[in-house]
Design a protein around this motif. Structure first.
Motif, PDB file in Angstrom:
ATOM      1  N   ALA A 174      47.706  30.560  36.476  1.00 55.58           N
ATOM      2  CA  ALA A 174      47.155  29.254  36.844  1.00 55.58           C
ATOM      3  C   ALA A 174      47.960  28.564  37.936  1.00 55.58           C
ATOM      4  CB  ALA A 174      47.051  28.359  35.614  1.00 55.58           C
ATOM      5  N   SER A 175      49.268  28.894  38.064  1.00 58.64           N
ATOM      6  CA  SER A 175      50.030  28.204  39.110  1.00 58.64           C
ATOM      7  C   SER A 175      50.266  29.088  40.330  1.00 58.64           C
ATOM      8  CB  SER A 175      51.352  27.689  38.533  1.00 58.64           C
ATOM      9  OG  SER A 175      52.084  28.757  37.992  1.00 58.64           O
ATOM     10  N   LEU A 176      49.509  30.172  40.444  1.00 59.91           N
ATOM     11  CA  LEU A 176      49.681  31.070  41.590  1.00 59.91           C
ATOM     12  C   LEU A 176      48.489  30.957  42.540  1.00 59.91           C
ATOM     13  CD1 LEU A 176      50.869  34.203  39.562  1.00 59.91           C
ATOM     14  CD2 LEU A 176      52.292  32.491  40.715  1.00 59.91           C
ATOM     15  N   ASP A 177      48.723  31.256  43.836  1.00 57.18           N
ATOM     16  CA  ASP A 177      47.600  31.237  44.776  1.00 57.18           C
ATOM     17  C   ASP A 177      46.675  32.419  44.465  1.00 57.18           C
ATOM     18  OD1 ASP A 177      48.309  33.610  46.616  1.00 57.18           O
ATOM     19  OD2 ASP A 177      50.163  32.438  46.494  1.00 57.18           O
ATOM     20  N   PRO A 178      45.382  32.329  44.865  1.00 58.35           N
ATOM     21  CA  PRO A 178      44.419  33.344  44.424  1.00 58.35           C
ATOM     22  C   PRO A 178      44.814  34.800  44.686  1.00 58.35           C
ATOM     23  CG  PRO A 178      43.269  31.474  45.348  1.00 58.35           C
ATOM     24  CD  PRO A 178      44.730  31.231  45.577  1.00 58.35           C
ATOM     25  N   PRO A 179      45.293  35.161  45.893  1.00 55.55           N
ATOM     26  CA  PRO A 179      45.643  36.583  46.073  1.00 55.55           C
ATOM     27  C   PRO A 179      46.766  37.029  45.122  1.00 55.55           C
ATOM     28  CG  PRO A 179      45.621  35.427  48.186  1.00 55.55           C
ATOM     29  CD  PRO A 179      45.461  34.386  47.136  1.00 55.55           C
ATOM     30  N   THR A 180      47.769  36.152  44.922  1.00 55.26           N
ATOM     31  CA  THR A 180      48.873  36.485  44.018  1.00 55.26           C
ATOM     32  C   THR A 180      48.365  36.561  42.581  1.00 55.26           C
ATOM     33  OG1 THR A 180      50.321  35.303  45.514  1.00 55.26           O
ATOM     34  CG2 THR A 180      51.227  35.841  43.374  1.00 55.26           C
ATOM     35  N   ALA A 181      47.470  35.641  42.232  1.00 57.58           N
ATOM     36  CA  ALA A 181      46.892  35.643  40.885  1.00 57.58           C
ATOM     37  C   ALA A 181      46.218  36.987  40.608  1.00 57.58           C
ATOM     38  CB  ALA A 181      45.891  34.498  40.738  1.00 57.58           C
ATOM     39  N   HIS A 182      45.450  37.468  41.587  1.00 56.86           N
ATOM     40  CA  HIS A 182      44.787  38.769  41.399  1.00 56.86           C
ATOM     41  C   HIS A 182      45.796  39.896  41.231  1.00 56.86           C
ATOM     42  CE1 HIS A 182      40.465  38.119  41.604  1.00 56.86           C
ATOM     43  NE2 HIS A 182      40.735  37.079  42.385  1.00 56.86           N
ATOM     44  N   LYS A 183      46.874  39.841  42.000  1.00 58.65           N
ATOM     45  CA  LYS A 183      47.883  40.909  41.888  1.00 58.65           C
ATOM     46  C   LYS A 183      48.515  40.923  40.502  1.00 58.65           C
ATOM     47  CE  LYS A 183      49.165  41.027  46.723  1.00 58.65           C
ATOM     48  NZ  LYS A 183      50.085  40.270  47.561  1.00 58.65           N
ATOM     49  N   VAL A 184      48.818  39.735  39.985  1.00 58.75           N
ATOM     50  CA  VAL A 184      49.449  39.667  38.660  1.00 58.75           C
ATOM     51  C   VAL A 184      48.457  40.122  37.577  1.00 58.75           C
ATOM     52  CG1 VAL A 184      50.404  38.076  36.928  1.00 58.75           C
ATOM     53  CG2 VAL A 184      51.198  37.961  39.302  1.00 58.75           C
ATOM     54  N   MET A 185      47.190  39.714  37.715  1.00 60.41           N
ATOM     55  CA  MET A 185      46.170  40.174  36.756  1.00 60.41           C
ATOM     56  C   MET A 185      46.034  41.695  36.812  1.00 60.41           C
ATOM     57  SD  MET A 185      44.989  37.720  34.935  1.00 60.41           S
ATOM     58  CE  MET A 185      43.677  38.673  34.194  1.00 60.41           C
ATOM     59  N   ARG A 186      46.081  42.248  38.027  1.00 55.58           N
ATOM     60  CA  ARG A 186      45.973  43.699  38.180  1.00 55.58           C
ATOM     61  C   ARG A 186      47.141  44.396  37.467  1.00 55.58           C
ATOM     62  NH1 ARG A 186      45.653  44.393  44.085  1.00 55.58           N
ATOM     63  NH2 ARG A 186      44.097  42.758  43.952  1.00 55.58           N
ATOM     64  N   ASP A 187      48.342  43.809  37.586  1.00 55.80           N
ATOM     65  CA  ASP A 187      49.513  44.377  36.879  1.00 55.80           C
ATOM     66  C   ASP A 187      49.280  44.375  35.370  1.00 55.80           C
ATOM     67  OD1 ASP A 187      51.052  44.992  39.051  1.00 55.80           O
ATOM     68  OD2 ASP A 187      52.249  43.159  38.981  1.00 55.80           O
ATOM     69  N   LEU A 188      48.797  43.234  34.856  1.00 54.23           N
ATOM     70  CA  LEU A 188      48.580  43.137  33.402  1.00 54.23           C
ATOM     71  C   LEU A 188      47.545  44.162  32.951  1.00 54.23           C
ATOM     72  CD1 LEU A 188      48.589  39.259  32.880  1.00 54.23           C
ATOM     73  CD2 LEU A 188      50.261  40.888  31.957  1.00 54.23           C
ATOM     74  N   ARG A 189      46.478  44.321  33.732  1.00 52.54           N
ATOM     75  CA  ARG A 189      45.422  45.271  33.400  1.00 52.54           C
ATOM     76  C   ARG A 189      45.959  46.718  33.431  1.00 52.54           C
ATOM     77  NH1 ARG A 189      40.892  46.158  30.531  1.00 52.54           N
ATOM     78  NH2 ARG A 189      39.188  47.041  31.740  1.00 52.54           N
ATOM     79  N   ARG A 190      46.730  47.029  34.451  1.00 57.88           N
ATOM     80  CA  ARG A 190      47.274  48.382  34.576  1.00 57.88           C
ATOM     81  C   ARG A 190      48.208  48.698  33.412  1.00 57.88           C
ATOM     82  NH1 ARG A 190      51.791  49.462  36.682  1.00 57.88           N
ATOM     83  NH2 ARG A 190      51.889  47.535  37.889  1.00 57.88           N
ATOM     84  N   ILE A 191      49.038  47.718  33.059  1.00 53.28           N
ATOM     85  CA  ILE A 191      49.979  47.922  31.954  1.00 53.28           C
ATOM     86  C   ILE A 191      49.219  48.145  30.646  1.00 53.28           C
ATOM     87  CG2 ILE A 191      51.622  46.631  30.510  1.00 53.28           C
ATOM     88  CD1 ILE A 191      52.656  45.497  33.292  1.00 53.28           C
ATOM     89  N   GLN A 192      48.165  47.358  30.429  1.00 56.18           N
ATOM     90  CA  GLN A 192      47.338  47.532  29.220  1.00 56.18           C
ATOM     91  C   GLN A 192      46.734  48.938  29.210  1.00 56.18           C
ATOM     92  OE1 GLN A 192      43.676  47.193  29.896  1.00 56.18           O
ATOM     93  NE2 GLN A 192      42.967  47.503  27.802  1.00 56.18           N
ATOM     94  N   GLN A 193      46.272  49.411  30.377  1.00 57.96           N
ATOM     95  CA  GLN A 193      45.639  50.731  30.411  1.00 57.96           C
ATOM     96  C   GLN A 193      46.669  51.846  30.263  1.00 57.96           C
ATOM     97  OE1 GLN A 193      43.215  50.308  33.976  1.00 57.96           O
ATOM     98  NE2 GLN A 193      41.419  49.845  32.733  1.00 57.96           N
ATOM     99  N   GLU A 194      47.824  51.686  30.910  1.00 60.60           N
ATOM    100  CA  GLU A 194      48.837  52.755  30.849  1.00 60.60           C
ATOM    101  C   GLU A 194      49.518  52.835  29.494  1.00 60.60           C
ATOM    102  OE1 GLU A 194      50.072  52.593  35.592  1.00 60.60           O
ATOM    103  OE2 GLU A 194      51.535  51.960  34.096  1.00 60.60           O
ATOM    104  N   LEU A 195      49.808  51.672  28.907  1.00 59.06           N
ATOM    105  CA  LEU A 195      50.611  51.660  27.678  1.00 59.06           C
ATOM    106  C   LEU A 195      49.795  51.360  26.425  1.00 59.06           C
ATOM    107  CD1 LEU A 195      53.749  49.736  29.026  1.00 59.06           C
ATOM    108  CD2 LEU A 195      53.387  52.200  28.935  1.00 59.06           C
ATOM    109  N   GLY A 196      48.520  50.994  26.604  1.00 57.87           N
ATOM    110  CA  GLY A 196      47.670  50.713  25.435  1.00 57.87           C
ATOM    111  C   GLY A 196      48.077  49.467  24.664  1.00 57.87           C
ATOM    112  N   ILE A 197      48.701  48.503  25.362  1.00 62.77           N
ATOM    113  CA  ILE A 197      49.136  47.281  24.690  1.00 62.77           C
ATOM    114  C   ILE A 197      47.947  46.309  24.588  1.00 62.77           C
ATOM    115  CG2 ILE A 197      50.725  45.308  24.793  1.00 62.77           C
ATOM    116  CD1 ILE A 197      52.593  47.057  26.489  1.00 62.77           C
TER     117      ILE A 197
END
Ligand code: ADP
Ligand code: ADP
Length: 237
Positions: A174-197
């Motif tokens: 919520a406190s990040l600019d849109p491109p950065t927000a997408h990058k952080v969301m992409r990290d969270l999604r990738r981690i969920q997919q790679e580690l099954g968290i």
């Protein structure tokens, strides 16, 4: 993995934060909680790690039947559930590495962590976590010198160092600019997919949920008003 049965939260001033919430969140799911400010998203996510005590109902996280009055159970719960906040909550005057090592503190006697003495395997895990979010080259920089997006990645690495079964993220972008927000969301999604968290993320915008979540839970005035696959979520949720 996480089951809410008839969960209510009544705050000490009498305000009802959650009303009769029933949910089942499966292992490895990526769930977005969407709703306006004040809808109860934070309250919902904070009941999962005991930061907000629920006042009636039954909450189960993995094999822990949560009892907000049992310190031992809350400790066990919090060792498995990692939390990320909108404001990053780093210790900004110390190094990135030291911030990530906080994720190992449950495994480390307090006197050792106060002296900054961590076991080699804890450091190894901290470096692996930093690598997973692409900022291992920043390990020895002061957290304060990093950008917002980088600081949120440090917070994600800190949670990963904890080796969690569940990640809770309360408006992490919520406190990040849109491109950065997408990058952080992409990290969270990738981690969920790679580690099954199992990952639960609060957000204001359905747009972000559409791009990254499997499932959307819509909230309004402390109640769940929508729960379904992301494809079925409409702007009314
Ligand atoms: P959201 O995360 O969707 O913005 P919150 O869960 O933070 O919503 O808040 C839901 C409602 O509960 C709001 O009306 C808020 O003012 C109220 N609330 C949150 N924390 C407390 C508290 N400690 N005491 C009383 N009311 C609270
Ligand atoms: P956010 O918008 O990030 O959910 P808030 O500004 O609503 O944060 O709340 C910040 C803190 O104040 C939280 O710990 C929340 O529980 C508490 N809080 C929010 N509303 C109230 C309230 N009406 N009474 C007491 N505490 C509140």
């Amino acid at each position: 993995m996480i089951t809410f049965e008839n969960i209510d939260v009544v705050y000490p001033n009498g305000f009802k934060g959650l009303s009769n919430v029933n949910l089942q969140i499966n292992k490895g799911e990526f769930v977005a909680i969407v709703g306006l400010s004040g809808a109860g998203k934070s309250t919902l996510i904070r009941t999962v790690n005991g930061l907000v005590p629920f006042t009636s109902g039954t909450l189960t996280v993995g094999d822990v039947v949560v009892d907000p009055r049992s310190k031992a159970k809350l400790r066990r719960l919090r060792s498995r559930v990692g939390m990320i906040f909108q404001s990053f909550n780093l210790v900004t005057r110390v190094s990135v590495l030291n911030n990530v090592l906080v994720g190992r503190s449950a495994e480390t006697p307090t006197w050792r962590s106060l002296l900054g003495w961590y076991r080699a395997e804890d450091k190894e895990l901290a470096f692996q976590s930093l690598e997973r979010v692409g900022i291992v080259d920043k390990a020895y920089m002061r957290a304060a010198s990093l950008s917002g997006g980088q600081q949120q990645r440090v917070a994600i690495a800190r949670v990963l160092a904890q080796d969690p079964e569940v990640i809770l993220a309360d408006e992490p972008v919520a406190s990040l600019d849109p491109p950065t927000a997408h990058k952080v969301m992409r990290d969270l999604r990738r981690i969920q997919q790679e580690l099954g968290i199992t990952t639960i993320v609060n957000m204001h915008h359905l747009d972000l949920a559409r791009s990254y979540a499997d499932r959307v839970i819509g909230m309004r005035a402390g109640e769940v008003v929508f729960d379904g696959p992301v494809e079925e979520a409409t702007d009314e949720v």
